[in-house]
Scaffold this motif. Structure first.
Motif, PDB file in Angstrom:
ATOM      1  N   GLN A  99      39.445  24.035  27.093  1.00 55.93           N
ATOM      2  CA  GLN A  99      39.930  25.054  26.168  1.00 55.93           C
ATOM      3  C   GLN A  99      39.624  24.675  24.725  1.00 55.93           C
ATOM      4  O   GLN A  99      39.265  25.524  23.909  1.00 55.93           O
ATOM      5  N   GLU A 103      37.539  26.917  22.142  1.00 51.21           N
ATOM      6  CA  GLU A 103      38.054  27.323  20.836  1.00 51.21           C
ATOM      7  C   GLU A 103      37.110  26.898  19.715  1.00 51.21           C
ATOM      8  O   GLU A 103      36.908  27.632  18.749  1.00 51.21           O
ATOM      9  N   ASN A 107      35.155  29.407  17.266  1.00 55.72           N
ATOM     10  CA  ASN A 107      35.338  29.240  15.832  1.00 55.72           C
ATOM     11  C   ASN A 107      34.008  29.205  15.099  1.00 55.72           C
ATOM     12  O   ASN A 107      33.808  29.906  14.105  1.00 55.72           O
TER      13      ASN A 107
END
Length: 305
Positions: A99, A103, A107
């Motif tokens: 995860q 992320e 981003n």
């Protein structure tokens, strides 16, 4: 019964059940390992037996998890995690490595804007590059040099990368832009043929917003230039003006094409207004000033095996 370590008074049967459940859970080596790490009194740990069991269960799932798609935890990608807080416990959902990686990817991808370009190139990465020919090795060296210069505040030239269909031209440059996006550097990838069509249809809506963005974005890839249905408007008002601005402002610009620069000049010379060699030459001079030309020829990597 007296209050012990934050316990409210409870019936003896309830206390015994709590204690028995805790002792039963302690038989699980993973549970024992977890409570040893927390290093708290048993009276405190007993209060959270069911929550600690849940945390252990999720930890066991995570041990052999191959990726987010296989996640069995209550909240996909997150591990229910106990943490010591003074003489008590709090529980938090902590992102797993998969995860965290996702992320980070999401981003940095916010720094890359796609205009009619395939979303698949968001996944382009240097680690997946095929270095099976001299051209790709030469490009890899140039990319490293480009990144070093750009990060040191210099204004290196972009690349005009041409070659036969399906050789991975777009993927190569997208990989470079993805690497720079991780350093919080913004870029845009524009699929030229479709973008010109969309731009023309947006005169009464967001035409200025789209055009000004690609004109001023720090890094720009004009993908498949030369494949567009050329008009005088597209060449002179859009492409020519765009290149002139970016050349004057030292904004690195990249190009991919199935045409070499000589063929591209011939393409720009022929519009529905006739043959206009001088205007075509001006476009090519700007491209030469802004980029170094590379050729990439190999087998079609898009062909299904």
């Amino acid at each position: 019964m007296k209050k012990i370590s934050g316990f409210v008074q409870m019936k003896e049967d309830d206390w015994n059940n709590l204690k028995q459940n805790y002792l039963k859970s302690l038989k699980n080596p993973s549970f024992m390992e977890l409570v040893n790490l927390l290093n708290l009194e048993d009276e405190v740990l007993m209060k959270y037996t069911s929550s600690l069991d849940h945390a252990v269960e999720e930890y066991e799932y995570c041990k052999n998890c191959p990726g987010l798609k296989s996640c069995k935890n209550e909240i996909s990608g997150y591990l229910y995690t106990p943490k010591k807080m003074n003489s008590d416990i709090i529980f938090e959902y902590v992102a797993c490595p998969y995860q965290q990686k996702e992320e980070e990817r999401q981003n940095y991808q916010k720094n890359i804007t796609l205009f009619e370009a395939s979303t698949a190139i968001r996944e382009a990465s240097f680690k997946n590059l095929n270095r099976d020919d001299r051209n790709r090795l030469e490009l890899s060296r140039y990319f490293k040099e480009f990144m070093d210069q750009y990060e040191n505040g210099k204004h290196p030239k972009g690349i005009y990368l041409h070659g036969n269909f399906g050789t991975g031209k777009t993927y190569l440059i997208a990989a470079l832009l993805n690497e720079l996006a991780k350093k919080d550097i913004q870029s845009a990838i524009v699929y030229v043929p479709e973008f010109l069509r969309q731009l023309k249809s947006s005169f009464n809506t967001d035409y200025t917003l789209k055009y000004d963005y690609i004109k001023t974005v720090p890094l720009l890839l004009l993908d498949d230039i030369g494949a567009e249905n050329l008009t005088s408007w597209a060449r002179d008002e859009i492409i020519g003006t765009l290149l002139q601005y970016r050349m004057e402002e030292n904004l690195p610009t990249f190009f991919t094409s199935n045409l070499d620069l000589k063929q591209l000049e011939e393409h720009f010379a022929s519009t529905n207004s006739g043959v206009e060699k001088l205007k075509a030459r001006r476009i090519i001079e700007r491209i030469r000033h802004m980029s170094n030309e590379f050729q990439l020829t190999s087998k079609n990597r898009r062909v299904d095996k």
